[in-house]
Design an enzyme around this catalytic site. Structure first.
Site, PDB file in Angstrom:
ATOM      1  N   SER A 136      45.272   3.677 -17.235  1.00 43.53           N
ATOM      2  CA  SER A 136      46.358   4.561 -18.114  1.00 43.53           C
ATOM      3  C   SER A 136      45.522   5.419 -19.623  1.00 43.53           C
ATOM      4  O   SER A 136      44.823   4.829 -19.909  1.00 43.53           O
ATOM      5  CB  SER A 136      47.191   3.989 -18.806  1.00 43.53           C
ATOM      6  OG  SER A 136      47.911   3.815 -19.927  1.00 43.53           O
ATOM      7  N   TYR A 162      48.827  -4.596 -23.690  1.00 37.05           N
ATOM      8  CA  TYR A 162      48.813  -3.648 -22.426  1.00 37.05           C
ATOM      9  C   TYR A 162      47.734  -2.701 -22.570  1.00 37.05           C
ATOM     10  O   TYR A 162      46.976  -2.364 -21.211  1.00 37.05           O
ATOM     11  CB  TYR A 162      49.819  -3.116 -22.337  1.00 37.05           C
ATOM     12  CG  TYR A 162      50.254  -2.066 -21.452  1.00 37.05           C
ATOM     13  CD1 TYR A 162      50.582  -2.481 -19.675  1.00 37.05           C
ATOM     14  CD2 TYR A 162      49.828  -0.804 -21.762  1.00 37.05           C
ATOM     15  CE1 TYR A 162      50.249  -1.447 -18.938  1.00 37.05           C
ATOM     16  CE2 TYR A 162      49.932   0.212 -20.871  1.00 37.05           C
ATOM     17  CZ  TYR A 162      50.328  -0.319 -19.460  1.00 37.05           C
ATOM     18  OH  TYR A 162      49.702   0.799 -18.418  1.00 37.05           O
ATOM     19  N   LYS A 166      44.304  -2.775 -19.354  1.00 32.91           N
ATOM     20  CA  LYS A 166      43.393  -1.622 -19.485  1.00 32.91           C
ATOM     21  C   LYS A 166      42.911  -1.467 -19.062  1.00 32.91           C
ATOM     22  O   LYS A 166      41.284  -0.810 -18.238  1.00 32.91           O
ATOM     23  CB  LYS A 166      45.320   0.098 -18.917  1.00 32.91           C
ATOM     24  CG  LYS A 166      45.959  -0.909 -18.054  1.00 32.91           C
ATOM     25  CD  LYS A 166      45.947  -0.404 -16.924  1.00 32.91           C
ATOM     26  CE  LYS A 166      47.318  -1.024 -16.464  1.00 32.91           C
ATOM     27  NZ  LYS A 166      47.511  -1.107 -14.943  1.00 32.91           N
TER      28      LYS A 166
END
Lengths: 354, 354
Positions: A136, A162, A166
């Site tokens: 991302s 989050y 990643k």
């Protein structure tokens, strides 16, 4: 056994569109094996397969092998690698709600990091070293300059667990590639995936209140939600609302198909991070206008305060994706809106009640 | 049930000395519960308890509750929290060999991150939110300036998966503290622990070739190894060899005892990183000289090339540890060498064959 591609999280939004893209290609001779724990995918009572995969099978006439398995389930993973001749893995399975990750960091780190490491161990055990990872643009944190290219620092000023999960996974994959030259890893850094397959039969189906703009707009347009909340109108952008690089999920899916082909290239190895975006940013209000045009509906909206951790503007430098993958996004903003509307209007309540 | 302190990895080097420090304090009314998977600790055949804990029990006349459990074993952890009234956790359990971590990154991330998250989940399940974490000055990466204070950036230029696993865990603990104000976390960033308990009955007992300088010197002194390898003599330091902030393991253990007291302080909460060092650096050759003096032995050494990832100089700013914990290292370099020698000469082959 026929050669197979393992798609983790393949019943989710980007996962299912990638499965569709793989099966739509006439030259694809791989079987598709999907594992998904159904946290973000709907399966009807009594059915073996989740609804998006059933629809893909209907549309393509091809069979998908499906396993209701969590990537933290070591034994479950090993059985799948024993049952199929897996050539490479496309790894989507992850928790993905930015806001929820702030409330539940441990759950995010367990699912996204521990789970990913368990998957990598299963791959290694079975001699599978080819991996496409679902990353991302959040790994870039607060942009130092735009457009964001792959050389931009990562890991600094990331606003959520989050995003950190990643980033941590990318670092882990780099370490993996340093430890053993057999690994080939392509980490695809998505900008903002939107839209739906042109058939209107599969699309984004978030549980609860949508976290992302496009499904929020679509659910307002279809009457499921009353009005759109616009977070902040005082950003230094064209109209004060946040600007993002939206990319059609079918373009994104095609990017994965191209990435897999790199594994055949002689001498290809190691870790490669590649942006998947269009290179163009649109504001929230520009998106609203475009969606109103595509749907013929009015989207009522209310401007509220900024959301913690949101940045003003974000868009990709897409030159590496073109150079390395031979890939470019081809679908326009109007395509994104028209396809989202086709999906949402045919499936106002998502997969469940349509 | 009596109140208890859970010490993970309590049979290892720093863990066992901290258990000793806790039990030596007359005012300590907590039971000590140790879990350890014995990856870095010796247990004699047929014994229930690892050797360091047996010796601590003999020296202190106090009982240690021991569980041969891995921190990734959720059920095993839960049983321990059910069996004891755990008030706080001191979390040492981790893989710790920098060089090995480069070869086996997945094993390190699974043990140090997934295991740590599983421990945190068990703590939360049982309402235990007080944690002392065994961190490392490696989280600072390449120093921008010296001495290293706790405000120095972390996460940049870390040379090994081991160091990254410590950094990732700190970030996870920060997220945990943001998600729930009940958490109290003190992350102790160790500089270079050396030495042994003054009794000479417990000490550092690395498996295989030592990774760290002091046990390497000690094993040469005792005749177990032929000569010391000195990695690099062209660093910009007093004599060209690397400079580190060595801290006596008993001082380090006392730092943990002080840290636990902070949990009683009204209003204490959130994440706190604290250096544990002396604030003074010594070079490899200075250490060799000091050890020769303490042991009366000559330490033959050979200068070889630099080791990848090593930095020239490293030492701590120790003002925060003094201010926050009311703690300072009190033992000198001569103490470190004398105590190491007492341990090594009485236990030339470590715990196993003594």
């Amino acid at each position: 056994m026929a050669p197979a591609i393992l798609v983790t999280g393949g019943a989710g939004y980007v996962g299912s569109h990638t499965v569709m893209a793989l099966l739509e290609r006439a030259d694809n001779e791989h079987e598709i094996v999907v594992i998904d724990n159904l946290v973000n995918a709907y399966r009807a009572d009594g059915e073996k397969k989740p609804e998006p995969l059933k629809r893909i099978e209907e549309m393509t006439g091809r069979k998908i092998h499906f396993y209701d398995v969590d990537i933290r389930d070591r034994d479950g993973l090993n059985r799948i690698f024993e049952n199929h001749s897996i050539q490479c893995v496309i790894h989507f399975a992850a928790l993905k709600a930015v806001g929820e990750s702030v409330q539940k960091p441990l759950e995010y780190y367990q699912a996204n990091i521990a789970g990913t490491c368990t998957l990598f161990e299963a791959m290694r055990t079975h001699g599978v070293y080819k991996l496409v990872y679902s990353s991302s643009c959040t790994v870039y944190g607060e942009p130092e300059k735009l457009p964001l290219d792959e050389g931009h620092p990562t890991g600094l000023g990331i606003a959520s667990p989050y995003g950190r999960s990643k980033y941590f996974c990318e670092e882990i994959m780099k370490d993996l590639c340093r430890s053993d030259q057999k690994w080939m890893v392509i980490s695809l850094r998505y900008f903002n995936p939107v839209g739906a397959h042109r058939s209107g039969r599969i699309g984004e189906d978030p549980a609860g209140l949508p976290n992302n703009l496009m499904p929020f707009i679509a659910q307002v347009a279809v009457g499921r939600l009353k009005e759109l909340m616009v977070f902040g109108s005082d950003y230094p952008t064209v109209d004060g609302t946040g600007v993002r690089d939206y990319i059609h999920v079918q373009d994104l899916a095609d990017g994965h198909v191209k990435a897999i082909r790199l594994f055949q290239q002689p001498g290809f190895s190691g870790f490669h991070a590649v942006n998947l975006g269009t290179g163009t940013g649109y504001s929230v209000l520009q998106m609203v206008k475009a969606f109103e045009k595509a749907s013929g509906r009015t989207i009522p909206y209310k401007i509220v305060g900024r959301r913690a951790g949101d940045i003003a503007t974000n868009y990709a430098d897409v030159s590496l994706s073109h150079r390395l993958l031979g890939w470019r996004a081809t679908r326009t903003l109007d395509d994104m809106c028209a396809d989202t509307w086709r999906w949402q209007s045919a499936n106002p309540e998502g997969f469940q009640k349509s």
